[in-house]
Motif scaffolding. Structure first.
Motif, short mmCIF file in Angstrom:
data_model
loop_
_atom_site.label_atom_id
_atom_site.label_comp_id
_atom_site.label_asym_id
_atom_site.label_seq_id
_atom_site.Cartn_x
_atom_site.Cartn_y
_atom_site.Cartn_z
N PHE A 180 0.86 -1.19 0.00
CA PHE A 180 0.00 0.00 0.00
C PHE A 180 0.89 1.23 0.00
CE2 PHE A 180 -2.70 -3.26 1.72
CZ PHE A 180 -3.98 -2.95 1.30
N THR A 189 -3.26 0.79 -3.70
CA THR A 189 -2.68 -0.56 -3.68
C THR A 189 -2.75 -1.12 -5.09
OG1 THR A 189 -2.66 -2.66 -2.45
CG2 THR A 189 -4.82 -1.79 -3.05
N ARG A 202 -4.84 -7.57 3.35
CA ARG A 202 -5.18 -6.52 2.38
C ARG A 202 -6.68 -6.22 2.45
NH1 ARG A 202 -6.91 -6.34 -3.12
NH2 ARG A 202 -5.83 -4.80 -4.44
#
Lengths: 275, 275
Positions: A180, A189, A202
Protein backbone atom coordinates in the motif's frame (compact mmCIF):
# COMPACT_ATOMS: atom_id res chain seq x y z
CA UNK A 1 5.46 -27.72 10.22
CA UNK A 2 5.23 -29.91 13.31
CA UNK A 3 1.89 -31.61 13.00
CA UNK A 4 -0.18 -32.45 9.97
CA UNK A 5 -3.62 -33.81 9.20
CA UNK A 6 -4.15 -35.31 5.77
CA UNK A 7 -7.83 -35.74 5.00
CA UNK A 8 -8.37 -35.68 8.75
CA UNK A 9 -5.76 -38.26 9.73
CA UNK A 10 -2.40 -37.56 11.35
CA UNK A 11 0.39 -38.03 8.88
CA UNK A 12 3.63 -36.67 7.56
CA UNK A 13 3.52 -37.66 3.91
CA UNK A 14 1.46 -37.51 0.75
CA UNK A 15 1.12 -40.03 -2.07
CA UNK A 16 3.46 -39.64 -5.02
CA UNK A 17 0.58 -39.55 -7.48
CA UNK A 18 -0.82 -36.38 -5.95
CA UNK A 19 -1.36 -33.63 -8.49
CA UNK A 20 -0.28 -31.04 -5.94
CA UNK A 21 3.26 -32.33 -6.35
CA UNK A 22 3.18 -32.94 -10.11
CA UNK A 23 1.55 -29.74 -11.28
CA UNK A 24 1.03 -27.45 -8.30
CA UNK A 25 -2.62 -28.29 -8.93
CA UNK A 26 -4.13 -26.78 -5.82
CA UNK A 27 -4.35 -23.86 -3.43
CA UNK A 28 -3.21 -22.91 0.04
CA UNK A 29 -3.93 -20.62 2.94
CA UNK A 30 -1.61 -19.47 5.70
CA UNK A 31 -3.47 -18.54 8.86
CA UNK A 32 -2.35 -16.90 12.10
CA UNK A 33 -3.30 -18.73 15.29
CA UNK A 34 -3.51 -16.39 18.27
CA UNK A 35 -4.72 -17.57 21.68
CA UNK A 36 -6.15 -20.78 20.30
CA UNK A 37 -8.11 -19.11 17.52
CA UNK A 38 -7.55 -19.08 13.76
CA UNK A 39 -7.69 -15.39 12.97
CA UNK A 40 -9.96 -14.24 10.12
CA UNK A 41 -10.89 -17.87 9.54
CA UNK A 42 -14.04 -16.87 7.67
CA UNK A 43 -12.13 -14.77 5.19
CA UNK A 44 -9.53 -17.51 4.64
CA UNK A 45 -12.19 -20.15 4.00
CA UNK A 46 -14.05 -17.78 1.70
CA UNK A 47 -10.94 -17.14 -0.39
CA UNK A 48 -10.16 -20.86 -0.48
CA UNK A 49 -13.70 -21.63 -1.65
CA UNK A 50 -13.57 -19.00 -4.36
CA UNK A 51 -10.19 -20.28 -5.49
CA UNK A 52 -11.51 -23.84 -5.70
CA UNK A 53 -14.40 -22.66 -7.85
CA UNK A 54 -12.03 -20.87 -10.21
CA UNK A 55 -9.82 -23.96 -10.50
CA UNK A 56 -12.83 -26.28 -10.92
CA UNK A 57 -11.84 -27.99 -7.68
CA UNK A 58 -14.56 -29.29 -5.36
CA UNK A 59 -14.81 -26.95 -2.39
CA UNK A 60 -13.72 -28.83 0.74
CA UNK A 61 -16.34 -29.52 3.39
CA UNK A 62 -15.86 -26.28 5.30
CA UNK A 63 -17.26 -27.37 8.68
CA UNK A 64 -14.94 -30.39 8.56
CA UNK A 65 -11.97 -28.23 7.62
CA UNK A 66 -12.82 -25.73 10.31
CA UNK A 67 -13.04 -28.45 12.96
CA UNK A 68 -9.64 -29.77 11.86
CA UNK A 69 -8.20 -26.28 12.20
CA UNK A 70 -9.67 -25.99 15.66
CA UNK A 71 -8.42 -29.45 16.60
CA UNK A 72 -4.86 -28.38 15.79
CA UNK A 73 -4.94 -24.88 17.17
CA UNK A 74 -7.28 -24.66 20.14
CA UNK A 75 -4.62 -25.36 22.78
CA UNK A 76 -1.96 -23.27 21.09
CA UNK A 77 -1.07 -19.68 21.96
CA UNK A 78 0.86 -18.58 18.90
CA UNK A 79 1.22 -20.57 15.71
CA UNK A 80 0.85 -20.64 11.96
CA UNK A 81 -1.48 -23.10 10.31
CA UNK A 82 -1.27 -23.90 6.66
CA UNK A 83 -4.13 -25.38 4.67
CA UNK A 84 -3.35 -27.02 1.33
CA UNK A 85 -6.04 -28.36 -0.96
CA UNK A 86 -4.85 -30.29 -4.00
CA UNK A 87 -6.82 -32.01 -6.73
CA UNK A 88 -5.68 -35.31 -5.24
CA UNK A 89 -4.23 -38.35 -6.93
CA UNK A 90 -4.63 -38.94 -10.60
CA UNK A 91 -3.12 -40.75 -13.56
CA UNK A 92 -0.19 -39.13 -15.38
CA UNK A 93 -1.10 -36.20 -17.61
CA UNK A 94 -2.60 -32.75 -17.25
CA UNK A 95 -6.17 -33.96 -17.65
CA UNK A 96 -7.71 -34.35 -14.23
CA UNK A 97 -10.14 -37.04 -13.07
CA UNK A 98 -13.73 -35.87 -12.87
CA UNK A 99 -14.91 -36.38 -10.18
CA UNK A 100 -11.64 -35.99 -8.32
CA UNK A 101 -10.85 -36.76 -4.70
CA UNK A 102 -9.09 -33.64 -3.38
CA UNK A 103 -6.40 -33.93 -0.75
CA UNK A 104 -7.01 -31.71 2.27
CA UNK A 105 -3.89 -30.98 4.28
CA UNK A 106 -3.73 -28.95 7.48
CA UNK A 107 -0.43 -28.29 9.21
CA UNK A 108 0.52 -26.47 12.38
CA UNK A 109 3.74 -24.85 13.46
CA UNK A 110 4.13 -23.08 16.79
CA UNK A 111 5.84 -19.72 16.50
CA UNK A 112 7.20 -16.99 18.72
CA UNK A 113 5.54 -13.59 18.86
CA UNK A 114 7.71 -10.97 17.15
CA UNK A 115 7.94 -7.38 18.39
CA UNK A 116 6.32 -4.82 16.11
CA UNK A 117 9.08 -3.15 14.03
CA UNK A 118 8.20 0.39 15.06
CA UNK A 119 10.83 2.11 12.99
CA UNK A 120 9.87 0.11 9.91
CA UNK A 121 11.60 -2.58 7.85
CA UNK A 122 14.12 -2.48 5.04
CA UNK A 123 12.70 -3.45 1.64
CA UNK A 124 14.31 -3.93 -1.77
CA UNK A 125 13.18 -4.43 -5.33
CA UNK A 126 13.42 -7.90 -6.93
CA UNK A 127 14.59 -8.54 -10.48
CA UNK A 128 12.37 -11.63 -10.78
CA UNK A 129 9.19 -10.60 -12.57
CA UNK A 130 5.71 -11.71 -11.70
CA UNK A 131 3.81 -12.86 -14.77
CA UNK A 132 0.37 -11.70 -15.79
CA UNK A 133 -2.57 -14.07 -16.23
CA UNK A 134 -6.03 -12.86 -15.21
CA UNK A 135 -7.28 -16.45 -14.93
CA UNK A 136 -5.13 -17.03 -11.84
CA UNK A 137 -4.84 -13.47 -10.51
CA UNK A 138 -5.74 -13.09 -6.85
CA UNK A 139 -5.42 -16.82 -6.14
CA UNK A 140 -2.99 -18.40 -3.74
CA UNK A 141 -2.18 -21.38 -5.93
CA UNK A 142 0.61 -23.90 -5.38
CA UNK A 143 2.42 -22.45 -8.42
CA UNK A 144 4.82 -20.15 -6.56
CA UNK A 145 8.18 -20.44 -8.30
CA UNK A 146 8.24 -16.74 -9.09
CA UNK A 147 8.01 -15.91 -5.39
CA UNK A 148 10.64 -18.54 -4.56
CA UNK A 149 13.13 -17.14 -7.08
CA UNK A 150 12.41 -13.56 -6.04
CA UNK A 151 13.04 -14.46 -2.38
CA UNK A 152 16.32 -16.12 -3.41
CA UNK A 153 17.67 -12.77 -4.61
CA UNK A 154 18.88 -11.69 -1.18
CA UNK A 155 20.38 -13.24 1.94
CA UNK A 156 20.87 -10.13 4.05
CA UNK A 157 18.75 -10.79 7.16
CA UNK A 158 18.36 -7.02 7.55
CA UNK A 159 16.14 -6.95 4.46
CA UNK A 160 12.62 -8.02 5.33
CA UNK A 161 10.94 -8.12 1.95
CA UNK A 162 11.38 -7.66 -1.80
CA UNK A 163 8.90 -6.04 -4.16
CA UNK A 164 7.99 -7.68 -7.46
CA UNK A 165 6.98 -6.00 -10.72
CA UNK A 166 5.37 -7.35 -13.85
CA UNK A 167 6.77 -6.98 -17.37
CA UNK A 168 5.19 -3.52 -17.59
CA UNK A 169 7.18 -2.32 -14.56
CA UNK A 170 4.04 -2.17 -12.46
CA UNK A 171 4.67 -3.04 -8.80
CA UNK A 172 2.31 -5.89 -7.87
CA UNK A 173 3.31 -7.18 -4.44
CA UNK A 174 6.09 -8.29 -2.17
CA UNK A 175 7.19 -11.91 -2.29
CA UNK A 176 4.89 -12.61 0.69
CA UNK A 177 3.04 -9.32 1.21
CA UNK A 178 0.63 -6.87 -0.35
CA UNK A 179 1.73 -3.28 -0.82
CA UNK A 180 0.00 0.00 0.00
CA UNK A 181 1.10 3.56 -0.50
CA UNK A 182 -0.32 6.85 0.67
CA UNK A 183 -0.33 9.91 -1.54
CA UNK A 184 -2.17 13.14 -0.67
CA UNK A 185 -4.34 11.33 1.84
CA UNK A 186 -5.46 8.57 -0.53
CA UNK A 187 -4.50 4.93 0.01
CA UNK A 188 -3.37 3.13 -3.15
CA UNK A 189 -2.68 -0.56 -3.68
CA UNK A 190 -1.78 -2.47 -6.85
CA UNK A 191 -4.67 -3.79 -8.87
CA UNK A 192 -4.75 -7.60 -8.76
CA UNK A 193 -6.60 -8.14 -12.03
CA UNK A 194 -3.59 -9.74 -13.72
CA UNK A 195 -1.30 -11.04 -10.94
CA UNK A 196 -0.81 -11.23 -7.22
CA UNK A 197 -2.65 -12.68 -4.28
CA UNK A 198 -5.77 -11.14 -2.80
CA UNK A 199 -4.39 -11.04 0.74
CA UNK A 200 -6.60 -11.48 3.78
CA UNK A 201 -4.85 -8.58 5.57
CA UNK A 202 -5.18 -6.52 2.38
CA UNK A 203 -8.96 -7.07 2.59
CA UNK A 204 -8.86 -6.02 6.25
CA UNK A 205 -6.94 -2.85 5.43
CA UNK A 206 -9.48 -1.93 2.76
CA UNK A 207 -12.33 -2.51 5.23
CA UNK A 208 -10.57 -0.57 7.99
CA UNK A 209 -9.86 2.31 5.62
CA UNK A 210 -13.55 2.51 4.71
CA UNK A 211 -14.45 2.53 8.42
CA UNK A 212 -12.10 5.46 8.91
CA UNK A 213 -13.25 7.48 5.93
CA UNK A 214 -10.01 6.88 4.02
CA UNK A 215 -10.35 6.59 0.25
CA UNK A 216 -8.74 3.45 -1.26
CA UNK A 217 -7.89 3.07 -4.94
CA UNK A 218 -6.59 0.02 -6.78
CA UNK A 219 -4.16 1.33 -9.35
CA UNK A 220 -1.19 0.76 -11.61
CA UNK A 221 1.79 1.74 -9.45
CA UNK A 222 5.35 2.26 -10.66
CA UNK A 223 8.62 2.43 -8.73
CA UNK A 224 8.30 6.18 -9.16
CA UNK A 225 4.92 6.15 -7.43
CA UNK A 226 6.50 4.34 -4.49
CA UNK A 227 9.56 6.52 -4.28
CA UNK A 228 7.42 9.66 -4.29
CA UNK A 229 4.79 8.31 -1.90
CA UNK A 230 4.09 9.99 1.44
CA UNK A 231 3.90 6.63 3.22
CA UNK A 232 4.28 2.95 2.30
CA UNK A 233 3.30 -0.18 4.17
CA UNK A 234 3.15 -3.93 3.60
CA UNK A 235 0.64 -6.43 4.90
CA UNK A 236 0.03 -10.13 5.25
CA UNK A 237 -1.97 -12.44 7.46
CA UNK A 238 0.95 -13.24 9.76
CA UNK A 239 2.79 -9.94 10.10
CA UNK A 240 -0.21 -7.65 10.08
CA UNK A 241 1.24 -4.36 8.86
CA UNK A 242 4.83 -3.26 8.46
CA UNK A 243 5.85 0.26 7.65
CA UNK A 244 9.15 0.80 5.83
CA UNK A 245 12.34 2.34 7.10
CA UNK A 246 14.00 2.19 3.68
CA UNK A 247 13.09 1.10 0.16
CA UNK A 248 16.06 0.26 -2.06
CA UNK A 249 18.22 2.24 0.36
CA UNK A 250 16.04 5.34 0.23
CA UNK A 251 14.62 6.52 3.57
CA UNK A 252 10.83 6.23 3.85
CA UNK A 253 8.82 8.47 6.15
CA UNK A 254 6.52 7.10 8.83
CA UNK A 255 3.12 8.73 8.52
CA UNK A 256 -0.17 9.38 10.14
CA UNK A 257 -2.41 7.37 7.82
CA UNK A 258 -0.36 4.18 8.23
CA UNK A 259 -0.58 4.76 11.96
CA UNK A 260 -4.38 5.00 11.76
CA UNK A 261 -4.61 1.74 9.81
CA UNK A 262 -2.14 0.02 12.12
CA UNK A 263 -4.09 0.99 15.21
CA UNK A 264 -7.38 -0.07 13.64
CA UNK A 265 -5.93 -3.48 12.70
CA UNK A 266 -4.57 -3.89 16.22
CA UNK A 267 -8.03 -3.19 17.58
CA UNK A 268 -9.39 -5.91 15.24
CA UNK A 269 -7.13 -8.47 16.89
CA UNK A 270 -4.00 -8.11 14.79
CA UNK A 271 -1.75 -8.14 17.82
CA UNK A 272 1.44 -8.11 15.71
CA UNK A 273 0.94 -4.45 14.97
CA UNK A 274 0.23 -3.39 18.52
CA UNK A 275 3.49 -1.76 19.70
CA UNK B 1 2.64 -44.54 -11.92
CA UNK B 2 3.19 -48.08 -10.70
CA UNK B 3 6.63 -47.99 -9.17
CA UNK B 4 8.60 -45.19 -7.62
CA UNK B 5 12.07 -44.56 -6.30
CA UNK B 6 12.54 -41.64 -3.92
CA UNK B 7 16.19 -40.77 -3.51
CA UNK B 8 16.93 -44.30 -4.64
CA UNK B 9 14.58 -46.13 -2.29
CA UNK B 10 11.27 -47.74 -3.22
CA UNK B 11 8.38 -45.70 -1.93
CA UNK B 12 4.99 -44.30 -2.69
CA UNK B 13 4.96 -41.07 -0.72
CA UNK B 14 6.82 -37.83 -0.11
CA UNK B 15 7.20 -35.81 3.06
CA UNK B 16 4.67 -33.04 3.65
CA UNK B 17 7.40 -30.45 4.09
CA UNK B 18 8.66 -30.95 0.55
CA UNK B 19 8.85 -27.71 -1.40
CA UNK B 20 7.72 -29.52 -4.54
CA UNK B 21 4.27 -29.75 -2.99
CA UNK B 22 4.18 -26.31 -1.38
CA UNK B 23 5.49 -24.18 -4.21
CA UNK B 24 6.02 -26.37 -7.26
CA UNK B 25 9.67 -25.73 -6.48
CA UNK B 26 11.24 -28.19 -8.89
CA UNK B 27 11.38 -29.67 -12.36
CA UNK B 28 10.35 -32.82 -14.17
CA UNK B 29 11.06 -34.92 -17.23
CA UNK B 30 8.82 -37.42 -18.97
CA UNK B 31 10.76 -40.07 -20.84
CA UNK B 32 9.71 -42.81 -23.26
CA UNK B 33 10.97 -46.29 -22.44
CA UNK B 34 11.17 -48.49 -25.53
CA UNK B 35 12.64 -51.99 -25.41
CA UNK B 36 14.24 -51.46 -22.04
CA UNK B 37 15.90 -48.18 -22.96
CA UNK B 38 15.14 -44.61 -21.92
CA UNK B 39 14.96 -42.83 -25.26
CA UNK B 40 16.98 -39.62 -25.70
CA UNK B 41 18.14 -39.98 -22.11
CA UNK B 42 21.12 -37.70 -22.72
CA UNK B 43 18.91 -34.87 -23.93
CA UNK B 44 16.51 -35.29 -21.03
CA UNK B 45 19.30 -35.21 -18.44
CA UNK B 46 20.87 -32.22 -20.18
CA UNK B 47 17.61 -30.26 -20.04
CA UNK B 48 17.10 -31.25 -16.40
CA UNK B 49 20.61 -30.08 -15.52
CA UNK B 50 20.15 -26.76 -17.29
CA UNK B 51 16.81 -26.29 -15.55
CA UNK B 52 18.38 -26.96 -12.16
CA UNK B 53 21.05 -24.37 -12.85
CA UNK B 54 18.43 -21.79 -13.78
CA UNK B 55 16.44 -22.50 -10.59
CA UNK B 56 19.61 -22.52 -8.43
CA UNK B 57 18.91 -26.17 -7.63
CA UNK B 58 21.85 -28.55 -7.19
CA UNK B 59 22.08 -30.74 -10.28
CA UNK B 60 21.31 -34.34 -9.30
CA UNK B 61 24.12 -36.88 -9.51
CA UNK B 62 23.48 -37.86 -13.13
CA UNK B 63 25.16 -41.29 -13.11
CA UNK B 64 23.07 -42.18 -10.06
CA UNK B 65 19.89 -40.91 -11.68
CA UNK B 66 20.70 -42.75 -14.88
CA UNK B 67 21.27 -46.00 -13.02
CA UNK B 68 17.92 -45.57 -11.27
CA UNK B 69 16.24 -45.04 -14.61
CA UNK B 70 17.88 -48.18 -15.95
CA UNK B 71 16.94 -50.12 -12.83
CA UNK B 72 13.27 -49.31 -13.41
CA UNK B 73 13.17 -49.65 -17.16
CA UNK B 74 15.64 -52.30 -18.35
CA UNK B 75 13.20 -55.20 -18.27
CA UNK B 76 10.28 -53.20 -19.64
CA UNK B 77 9.18 -53.10 -23.27
CA UNK B 78 7.02 -50.03 -23.36
CA UNK B 79 6.63 -47.53 -20.54
CA UNK B 80 6.80 -43.92 -19.45
CA UNK B 81 9.21 -42.85 -16.76
CA UNK B 82 8.86 -39.59 -14.96
CA UNK B 83 11.71 -37.86 -13.15
CA UNK B 84 10.88 -35.18 -10.60
CA UNK B 85 13.54 -33.15 -8.84
CA UNK B 86 12.33 -30.85 -6.07
CA UNK B 87 14.26 -28.56 -3.75
CA UNK B 88 13.45 -30.99 -0.95
CA UNK B 89 12.15 -30.30 2.53
CA UNK B 90 12.37 -26.89 4.09
CA UNK B 91 10.83 -24.66 6.72
CA UNK B 92 7.69 -22.71 5.83
CA UNK B 93 8.27 -19.70 3.60
CA UNK B 94 9.52 -18.98 0.11
CA UNK B 95 13.13 -18.66 1.19
CA UNK B 96 14.89 -21.94 0.53
CA UNK B 97 17.58 -23.60 2.64
CA UNK B 98 21.07 -23.21 1.26
CA UNK B 99 22.43 -25.81 0.93
CA UNK B 100 19.26 -27.75 0.23
CA UNK B 101 18.74 -31.51 -0.01
CA UNK B 102 16.83 -32.05 -3.26
CA UNK B 103 14.31 -34.84 -3.55
CA UNK B 104 14.91 -37.11 -6.56
CA UNK B 105 11.87 -39.06 -7.65
CA UNK B 106 11.73 -41.58 -10.48
CA UNK B 107 8.49 -43.29 -11.42
CA UNK B 108 7.58 -45.91 -14.00
CA UNK B 109 4.31 -46.74 -15.66
CA UNK B 110 3.97 -49.47 -18.25
CA UNK B 111 2.01 -48.39 -21.30
CA UNK B 112 0.57 -49.89 -24.47
CA UNK B 113 1.98 -48.97 -27.86
CA UNK B 114 -0.46 -46.79 -29.77
CA UNK B 115 -0.90 -47.00 -33.54
CA UNK B 116 0.39 -43.98 -35.47
CA UNK B 117 -2.59 -41.72 -36.31
CA UNK B 118 -1.92 -41.68 -40.07
CA UNK B 119 -4.79 -39.42 -40.99
CA UNK B 120 -3.85 -36.95 -38.26
CA UNK B 121 -5.49 -35.84 -35.02
CA UNK B 122 -8.16 -33.29 -34.17
CA UNK B 123 -6.85 -30.20 -32.40
CA UNK B 124 -8.60 -27.17 -30.89
CA UNK B 125 -7.63 -23.81 -29.47
CA UNK B 126 -7.71 -23.23 -25.71
CA UNK B 127 -9.02 -20.10 -24.03
CA UNK B 128 -6.59 -20.50 -21.11
CA UNK B 129 -3.60 -18.27 -21.76
CA UNK B 130 0.00 -19.16 -21.15
CA UNK B 131 1.80 -16.38 -19.30
CA UNK B 132 5.10 -14.84 -20.31
CA UNK B 133 8.16 -14.85 -18.09
CA UNK B 134 11.58 -15.23 -19.72
CA UNK B 135 13.12 -16.39 -16.43
CA UNK B 136 11.20 -19.68 -16.62
CA UNK B 137 10.70 -20.00 -20.38
CA UNK B 138 11.77 -23.33 -21.82
CA UNK B 139 11.78 -25.05 -18.42
CA UNK B 140 9.60 -27.99 -17.43
CA UNK B 141 8.90 -26.75 -13.92
CA UNK B 142 6.35 -28.17 -11.50
CA UNK B 143 4.25 -24.99 -11.94
CA UNK B 144 1.80 -26.33 -14.51
CA UNK B 145 -1.62 -24.98 -13.57
CA UNK B 146 -2.01 -23.22 -16.90
CA UNK B 147 -1.64 -26.51 -18.74
CA UNK B 148 -4.01 -28.23 -16.29
CA UNK B 149 -6.73 -25.62 -16.81
CA UNK B 150 -6.22 -25.59 -20.57
CA UNK B 151 -6.59 -29.37 -20.69
CA UNK B 152 -9.79 -29.08 -18.63
CA UNK B 153 -11.45 -27.12 -21.43
CA UNK B 154 -12.54 -30.20 -23.34
CA UNK B 155 -13.73 -33.73 -22.63
CA UNK B 156 -14.35 -34.94 -26.18
CA UNK B 157 -12.01 -37.95 -26.53
CA UNK B 158 -11.89 -37.25 -30.26
CA UNK B 159 -9.86 -34.12 -29.62
CA UNK B 160 -6.24 -34.98 -29.03
CA UNK B 161 -4.72 -31.64 -28.09
CA UNK B 162 -5.41 -27.95 -27.47
CA UNK B 163 -3.19 -25.06 -28.49
CA UNK B 164 -2.33 -22.29 -26.06
CA UNK B 165 -1.64 -18.63 -26.83
CA UNK B 166 -0.10 -15.87 -24.75
CA UNK B 167 -1.71 -12.50 -24.05
CA UNK B 168 -0.39 -11.23 -27.39
CA UNK B 169 -2.31 -13.94 -29.27
CA UNK B 170 0.91 -15.69 -30.17
CA UNK B 171 0.55 -19.47 -30.32
CA UNK B 172 3.16 -20.98 -27.99
CA UNK B 173 2.45 -24.70 -27.64
CA UNK B 174 -0.11 -27.40 -27.07
CA UNK B 175 -0.95 -28.34 -23.50
CA UNK B 176 1.56 -31.22 -23.79
CA UNK B 177 3.19 -30.69 -27.19
CA UNK B 178 5.32 -28.33 -29.24
CA UNK B 179 3.93 -26.99 -32.49
CA UNK B 180 5.44 -26.74 -35.97
CA UNK B 181 4.05 -25.37 -39.19
CA UNK B 182 5.28 -25.48 -42.76
CA UNK B 183 4.93 -22.53 -45.08
CA UNK B 184 6.58 -22.35 -48.53
CA UNK B 185 9.01 -25.09 -47.61
CA UNK B 186 10.21 -23.49 -44.36
CA UNK B 187 9.55 -25.07 -40.96
CA UNK B 188 8.39 -22.61 -38.28
CA UNK B 189 7.96 -23.17 -34.58
CA UNK B 190 7.04 -20.72 -31.80
CA UNK B 191 9.91 -18.94 -30.12
CA UNK B 192 10.28 -20.07 -26.51
CA UNK B 193 11.98 -16.96 -25.18
CA UNK B 194 9.00 -15.99 -23.01
CA UNK B 195 6.97 -19.18 -22.40
CA UNK B 196 6.71 -22.83 -23.23
CA UNK B 197 8.81 -25.93 -22.76
CA UNK B 198 11.88 -26.69 -24.83
CA UNK B 199 10.70 -30.14 -25.84
CA UNK B 200 13.08 -33.03 -26.39
CA UNK B 201 11.23 -34.08 -29.56
CA UNK B 202 11.24 -30.43 -30.68
CA UNK B 203 15.03 -30.51 -30.42
CA UNK B 204 15.06 -33.73 -32.45
CA UNK B 205 12.87 -32.21 -35.14
CA UNK B 206 15.17 -29.22 -35.43
CA UNK B 207 18.19 -31.54 -35.73
CA UNK B 208 16.46 -33.78 -38.25
CA UNK B 209 15.40 -30.78 -40.33
CA UNK B 210 19.01 -29.58 -40.47
CA UNK B 211 20.11 -33.05 -41.58
CA UNK B 212 17.57 -32.91 -44.38
CA UNK B 213 18.40 -29.39 -45.56
CA UNK B 214 15.11 -27.98 -44.26
CA UNK B 215 15.27 -24.42 -42.96
CA UNK B 216 13.83 -23.95 -39.43
CA UNK B 217 12.80 -20.59 -37.99
CA UNK B 218 11.64 -19.75 -34.48
CA UNK B 219 8.98 -17.11 -34.88
CA UNK B 220 5.94 -15.31 -33.54
CA UNK B 221 3.02 -17.35 -34.90
CA UNK B 222 -0.63 -16.29 -34.87
CA UNK B 223 -3.79 -18.33 -35.36
CA UNK B 224 -3.78 -16.87 -38.87
CA UNK B 225 -0.30 -18.30 -39.51
CA UNK B 226 -1.58 -21.72 -38.50
CA UNK B 227 -4.80 -21.55 -40.48
CA UNK B 228 -2.91 -20.51 -43.60
CA UNK B 229 -0.05 -22.99 -43.14
CA UNK B 230 0.70 -25.68 -45.71
CA UNK B 231 1.25 -28.29 -43.00
CA UNK B 232 1.09 -28.45 -39.18
CA UNK B 233 2.40 -31.03 -36.75
CA UNK B 234 2.80 -31.50 -33.01
CA UNK B 235 5.56 -33.25 -31.12
CA UNK B 236 6.46 -34.56 -27.71
CA UNK B 237 8.76 -37.17 -26.23
CA UNK B 238 6.03 -39.81 -25.92
CA UNK B 239 3.96 -39.37 -29.09
CA UNK B 240 6.79 -38.49 -31.45
CA UNK B 241 5.02 -36.53 -34.18
CA UNK B 242 1.33 -36.12 -34.91
CA UNK B 243 0.00 -34.45 -38.01
CA UNK B 244 -3.42 -32.80 -37.83
CA UNK B 245 -6.64 -33.83 -39.49
CA UNK B 246 -8.46 -30.71 -38.28
CA UNK B 247 -7.66 -27.56 -36.31
CA UNK B 248 -10.67 -25.86 -34.73
CA UNK B 249 -12.82 -27.83 -37.16
CA UNK B 250 -10.90 -26.68 -40.26
CA UNK B 251 -9.40 -29.47 -42.36
CA UNK B 252 -5.59 -29.54 -42.38
CA UNK B 253 -3.63 -30.98 -45.29
CA UNK B 254 -1.11 -33.74 -44.85
CA UNK B 255 2.13 -32.76 -46.53
CA UNK B 256 5.47 -33.90 -47.79
CA UNK B 257 7.71 -32.06 -45.36
CA UNK B 258 5.94 -33.46 -42.28
CA UNK B 259 6.31 -36.87 -43.89
CA UNK B 260 10.07 -36.34 -44.29
CA UNK B 261 10.44 -35.34 -40.62
CA UNK B 262 8.22 -38.19 -39.48
CA UNK B 263 10.28 -40.76 -41.39
CA UNK B 264 13.55 -39.30 -40.11
CA UNK B 265 12.30 -39.43 -36.51
CA UNK B 266 11.18 -43.02 -37.01
CA UNK B 267 14.65 -43.88 -38.25
CA UNK B 268 16.07 -42.30 -35.08
CA UNK B 269 14.11 -44.74 -32.97
CA UNK B 270 10.84 -42.85 -32.54
CA UNK B 271 8.76 -45.93 -33.23
CA UNK B 272 5.46 -44.15 -32.48
CA UNK B 273 5.65 -42.39 -35.81
CA UNK B 274 6.48 -45.45 -37.87
CA UNK B 275 3.17 -46.37 -39.56
Amino acid sequence: MERWLVNGASGDSIGLNDRGLHYGDGLFETIAVRNGTCRFIGAHLQRLSEGCARLKLPVPDLPVLESELQQLSRTVDHATVKVIVTRGAGPRGYRFPDPCMPTRIVGLEQTEPQPYPESGVQVRYCATRISRNPQFAGLKTLNRLEQVMARAEWNDPGIAEGLMSNDRDEIICGTMTNVFLVSRGILYTPSLLESGVSGIMRQQVIAVAADNGIEVQEASLSQYALSSADEIFLTNALIGLWTLSTLAGQKIRQGKLSETIRAALASRGVVECAP
